[in-house]
Motif scaffolding. Structure first.
Motif, PDB file in Angstrom:
ATOM      1  N   ASN A 122       0.845  -1.189   0.000  1.00 29.20           N
ATOM      2  CA  ASN A 122       0.000   0.000   0.000  1.00 29.20           C
ATOM      3  C   ASN A 122       0.886   1.246   0.000  1.00 29.20           C
ATOM      4  OD1 ASN A 122      -1.312   2.162   2.101  1.00 29.20           O
ATOM      5  ND2 ASN A 122      -2.863   1.333   0.712  1.00 29.20           N
ATOM      6  N   LYS A 123       0.997   1.891  -1.143  1.00 29.94           N
ATOM      7  CA  LYS A 123       1.883   3.047  -1.278  1.00 29.94           C
ATOM      8  C   LYS A 123       1.470   4.182  -0.355  1.00 29.94           C
ATOM      9  CE  LYS A 123       2.863   2.250  -6.189  1.00 29.94           C
ATOM     10  NZ  LYS A 123       4.261   1.862  -5.962  1.00 29.94           N
ATOM     11  N   GLU A 124       0.173   4.383  -0.218  1.00 27.96           N
ATOM     12  CA  GLU A 124      -0.338   5.550   0.478  1.00 27.96           C
ATOM     13  C   GLU A 124       0.092   5.594   1.940  1.00 27.96           C
ATOM     14  OE1 GLU A 124      -2.711   4.670  -3.097  1.00 27.96           O
ATOM     15  OE2 GLU A 124      -2.096   3.469  -1.360  1.00 27.96           O
ATOM     16  N   SER A 125       0.304   4.433   2.552  1.00 24.20           N
ATOM     17  CA  SER A 125       0.714   4.401   3.954  1.00 24.20           C
ATOM     18  C   SER A 125       2.014   5.155   4.161  1.00 24.20           C
ATOM     19  CB  SER A 125       0.877   2.946   4.429  1.00 24.20           C
ATOM     20  OG  SER A 125      -0.355   2.279   4.431  1.00 24.20           O
ATOM     21  N   LEU A 126       2.972   4.950   3.260  1.00 27.62           N
ATOM     22  CA  LEU A 126       4.263   5.620   3.390  1.00 27.62           C
ATOM     23  C   LEU A 126       4.247   7.020   2.781  1.00 27.62           C
ATOM     24  CD1 LEU A 126       6.653   2.635   2.655  1.00 27.62           C
ATOM     25  CD2 LEU A 126       6.402   3.845   4.816  1.00 27.62           C
ATOM     26  N   VAL A 127       3.500   7.200   1.713  1.00 26.18           N
ATOM     27  CA  VAL A 127       3.446   8.520   1.079  1.00 26.18           C
ATOM     28  C   VAL A 127       2.794   9.531   2.018  1.00 26.18           C
ATOM     29  CG1 VAL A 127       2.454   9.861  -0.824  1.00 26.18           C
ATOM     30  CG2 VAL A 127       3.463   7.612  -1.274  1.00 26.18           C
ATOM     31  N   ALA A 128       1.675   9.156   2.612  1.00 28.13           N
ATOM     32  CA  ALA A 128       0.923  10.098   3.450  1.00 28.13           C
ATOM     33  C   ALA A 128       1.412  10.125   4.889  1.00 28.13           C
ATOM     34  CB  ALA A 128      -0.572   9.745   3.418  1.00 28.13           C
ATOM     35  N   GLY A 129       1.832   8.981   5.405  1.00 28.39           N
ATOM     36  CA  GLY A 129       2.190   8.911   6.823  1.00 28.39           C
ATOM     37  C   GLY A 129       3.472   8.160   7.095  1.00 28.39           C
ATOM     38  N   GLY A 130       4.474   8.363   6.234  1.00 27.94           N
ATOM     39  CA  GLY A 130       5.713   7.604   6.353  1.00 27.94           C
ATOM     40  C   GLY A 130       6.378   7.732   7.708  1.00 27.94           C
ATOM     41  N   LEU A 314       7.933  15.755  -1.662  1.00 23.86           N
ATOM     42  CA  LEU A 314       8.868  15.193  -0.689  1.00 23.86           C
ATOM     43  C   LEU A 314       9.789  16.274  -0.144  1.00 23.86           C
ATOM     44  CD1 LEU A 314      10.164  12.836   0.804  1.00 23.86           C
ATOM     45  CD2 LEU A 314      11.506  12.335  -1.257  1.00 23.86           C
ATOM     46  N   GLU A 315      10.225  17.181  -1.010  1.00 20.20           N
ATOM     47  CA  GLU A 315      11.100  18.268  -0.579  1.00 20.20           C
ATOM     48  C   GLU A 315      10.397  19.169   0.441  1.00 20.20           C
ATOM     49  OE1 GLU A 315      13.504  22.087  -2.535  1.00 20.20           O
ATOM     50  OE2 GLU A 315      12.265  20.794  -3.791  1.00 20.20           O
ATOM     51  N   ILE A 316       9.141  19.493   0.200  1.00 18.61           N
ATOM     52  CA  ILE A 316       8.378  20.338   1.125  1.00 18.61           C
ATOM     53  C   ILE A 316       8.059  19.574   2.405  1.00 18.61           C
ATOM     54  CG2 ILE A 316       6.192  21.573   1.455  1.00 18.61           C
ATOM     55  CD1 ILE A 316       6.237  22.135  -1.580  1.00 18.61           C
ATOM     56  N   GLY A 317       7.671  18.316   2.246  1.00 22.58           N
ATOM     57  CA  GLY A 317       7.417  17.449   3.394  1.00 22.58           C
ATOM     58  C   GLY A 317       6.108  17.745   4.092  1.00 22.58           C
ATOM     59  N   GLY A 318       6.003  17.284   5.331  1.00 23.82           N
ATOM     60  CA  GLY A 318       4.785  17.481   6.107  1.00 23.82           C
ATOM     61  C   GLY A 318       3.580  16.862   5.427  1.00 23.82           C
ATOM     62  N   THR A 319       2.517  17.661   5.291  1.00 23.54           N
ATOM     63  CA  THR A 319       1.283  17.164   4.686  1.00 23.54           C
ATOM     64  C   THR A 319       1.255  17.306   3.168  1.00 23.54           C
ATOM     65  OG1 THR A 319       0.283  19.317   5.175  1.00 23.54           O
ATOM     66  CG2 THR A 319      -0.174  17.509   6.721  1.00 23.54           C
ATOM     67  N   MET A 320       2.320  17.842   2.568  1.00 23.77           N
ATOM     68  CA  MET A 320       2.273  18.019   1.114  1.00 23.77           C
ATOM     69  C   MET A 320       2.174  16.678   0.366  1.00 23.77           C
ATOM     70  SD  MET A 320       1.805  20.365  -1.036  1.00 23.77           S
ATOM     71  CE  MET A 320       2.369  21.895  -0.295  1.00 23.77           C
ATOM     72  N   ALA A 358       1.666  23.443   3.867  1.00 27.06           N
ATOM     73  CA  ALA A 358       2.006  22.174   4.515  1.00 27.06           C
ATOM     74  C   ALA A 358       2.133  22.306   6.027  1.00 27.06           C
ATOM     75  CB  ALA A 358       3.304  21.621   3.934  1.00 27.06           C
ATOM     76  N   VAL A 359       1.614  21.314   6.713  1.00 32.72           N
ATOM     77  CA  VAL A 359       1.767  21.177   8.166  1.00 32.72           C
ATOM     78  C   VAL A 359       2.880  20.170   8.409  1.00 32.72           C
ATOM     79  CG1 VAL A 359       0.648  20.528  10.323  1.00 32.72           C
ATOM     80  CG2 VAL A 359      -0.685  21.650   8.507  1.00 32.72           C
ATOM     81  N   GLN A 360       3.907  20.587   9.133  1.00 29.90           N
ATOM     82  CA  GLN A 360       5.032  19.702   9.378  1.00 29.90           C
ATOM     83  C   GLN A 360       4.752  18.757  10.551  1.00 29.90           C
ATOM     84  OE1 GLN A 360       7.591  19.468   7.275  1.00 29.90           O
ATOM     85  NE2 GLN A 360       6.655  21.116   6.054  1.00 29.90           N
ATOM     86  N   ASN A 361       5.314  17.548  10.467  1.00 27.72           N
ATOM     87  CA  ASN A 361       5.148  16.515  11.499  1.00 27.72           C
ATOM     88  C   ASN A 361       3.681  16.286  11.877  1.00 27.72           C
ATOM     89  OD1 ASN A 361       8.023  16.084  11.865  1.00 27.72           O
ATOM     90  ND2 ASN A 361       8.041  18.089  12.889  1.00 27.72           N
ATOM     91  N   PRO A 362       2.826  16.053  10.907  1.00 20.67           N
ATOM     92  CA  PRO A 362       1.391  15.900  11.203  1.00 20.67           C
ATOM     93  C   PRO A 362       1.105  14.599  11.953  1.00 20.67           C
ATOM     94  CG  PRO A 362       1.828  15.288   8.935  1.00 20.67           C
ATOM     95  CD  PRO A 362       3.113  15.834   9.474  1.00 20.67           C
ATOM     96  N   ASP A 363       0.111  14.658  12.846  1.00 20.86           N
ATOM     97  CA  ASP A 363      -0.347  13.425  13.483  1.00 20.86           C
ATOM     98  C   ASP A 363      -1.361  12.745  12.569  1.00 20.86           C
ATOM     99  OD1 ASP A 363      -2.698  14.904  13.764  1.00 20.86           O
ATOM    100  OD2 ASP A 363      -2.463  15.197  15.923  1.00 20.86           O
ATOM    101  N   LEU A 364      -1.838  11.585  12.980  1.00 19.98           N
ATOM    102  CA  LEU A 364      -2.733  10.802  12.134  1.00 19.98           C
ATOM    103  C   LEU A 364      -4.012  11.565  11.813  1.00 19.98           C
ATOM    104  CD1 LEU A 364      -3.368   8.170  10.669  1.00 19.98           C
ATOM    105  CD2 LEU A 364      -4.235   7.245  12.836  1.00 19.98           C
ATOM    106  N   ASN A 365      -4.587  12.223  12.806  1.00 22.15           N
ATOM    107  CA  ASN A 365      -5.830  12.954  12.571  1.00 22.15           C
ATOM    108  C   ASN A 365      -5.645  14.079  11.559  1.00 22.15           C
ATOM    109  OD1 ASN A 365      -7.376  11.399  14.314  1.00 22.15           O
ATOM    110  ND2 ASN A 365      -6.921  12.683  16.092  1.00 22.15           N
TER     111      ASN A 365
END
Length: 379
Positions: A122-130, A314-320, A358-365
């Protein structure tokens, strides 16, 4: 002792191929649980063949239809929570996460937190919440075994490397898809049928379209960052039309180790299920002397802007990356329905990224909230 397996998404492309692999090695694996969204007809056939103790049906309205098959000896769980419940069953050793979309993120984290090894398709697990997935694995000392052919190749090429500082870079190979030699003008007029006609691989519709836009490779860049702890500069995409070399690792001394094999997803699936062992496969071997020449070229970011957008996210990171992934899913679905053109896919994604801070270090919610918001914005 048999390895006890739960498959989240058993009726999808990866799930079906995983069961084919398990059928060949019934002495090595035991299927404990299977899940589907709503394909209960196929799920019932799988239950009859593999006799799991549990099934999960995400679409609660489909539960009664499944029960009408009159199957006994299987406990039925339903609703979105069934994925997490099955991923954390005490009698499961390995969870194959083969569901599509961000719905795989929570059960992946839950499985790792419960001490399960995860075969991740499942790509999305790592892309969205790696960052959340990697942290869950670190805390529980569980293992993430990649199922994607490219990441499986990197995983295998890194075997025996005990120091990440020895890695110079990795090369993620891409076939280039059906439109590798198309001009920008030709790309504006491609049809859904043409985009679904991948030259080398047989995959689900979403992944096939992503392969045609090279977004699939972009998502894999983000995955590789989290799986292998590599910087963006250490991850390079290279077009390899023959799809014989599935990816490569270059070490600091200039040595390159490449993984070669047939273009059959059953190979990386088998490796993920059997790791750290290797089992025989019916897929067969490459006939080296009969192969066509192997060629490589750099990707064209101008004709295939989705790849560049993934690097940017990926460069921007966080929620991007969450925005990138959600916007891509909506855009691909719109293309499949004939609502937008092929070249409007990256346009939609870029517009969504530009509108997001982008929000950096986002939690699951926060991840789930941003994902839902982008989908609602673009639908």
């Amino acid at each position: 002792m048999k390895k006890r397996i739960a498959i989240l998404g058993s009726t999808g492309s990866i799930g079906r191929q995983a069961l084919d692999v398990i059928y060949e090695h019934v002495d090595k694996f035991q299927v404990v649980a299977l899940t589907t969204n709503r394909n209960v007809e196929l799920l019932a056939q799988q239950v009859e063949a593999f006799h799991p103790s549990y099934v999960g049906i995400v679409d609660s309205e489909s539960v009664q239809e499944f029960k009408n098959y009159g199957l006994t000896g299987v406990e039925v769980l339903s609703g979105k929570e069934c994925l997490k419940n099955i991923a954390t069953l005490p009698e499961v050793d390995l969870v194959l996460v083969a569901v599509v979309g961000i719905s795989g993120l929570e059960p992946t984290i839950a499985a790792l937190e419960a001490g399960k090894d995860v075969a991740l398709a499942n790509k999305e697990s790592l892309v969205a919440g790696g960052h959340l997935v990697v942290e869950a694995a670190r805390k529980s000392e569980s293992k993430i075994i990649p199922v994607d052919s490219e990441h499986s190749a990197i995983f295998q090429c890194l075997a025996g490397c005990d120091d990440p500082n020895k890695i110079k870079r990795i090369y993620l190979t891409a076939s280039g898809g059906p439109f590798r030699n198309y001009s920008k003008d030709q790309l504006r007029h491609v049809t859904v049928e043409e985009a679904l006609n991948h030259p080398n691989w047989r995959m689900g519709k979403k992944v096939t379209i992503d392969s045609a836009t090279l977004m699939n490779k972009g998502l894999e860049v983000i995955e590789a960052h989290w799986l292998f702890g590599l910087s963006i500069e250490q991850i390079q995409v290279v077009i390899h039309p023959q799809s014989v070399i599935h990816s490569m690792v270059e070490y600091i001394d200039g040595s390159i180790i490449a993984h070669m094999g047939k273009t059959d997803m059953r190979l990386p699936i088998l490796y993920a299920l059997s790791w750290p062992q290797r089992l025989e496969s019916s897929v067969g071997s490459l006939e080296l002397a009969a192969m066509e020449p192997l060629t490589f070229e750099m990707p064209d970011f101008d004709r295939f802007p989705c790849l560049g957008l993934a690097y940017k996210a990926l460069e921007i990171g966080g929620t991007m990356p969450v925005v990138l992934n959600a916007a891509d899913e909506v855009a691909v679905e719109k293309f499949l329905r004939g609502e937008i053109s092929f070249m409007e896919i990256p346009v939609m994604i870029e517009q969504a990224m530009k509108s997001h801070k982008a929000v950096q270090n986002p939690d699951l919610n926060t991840i789930l909230r941003v994902d839902h918001g982008i989908r609602r914005q673009l639908m």
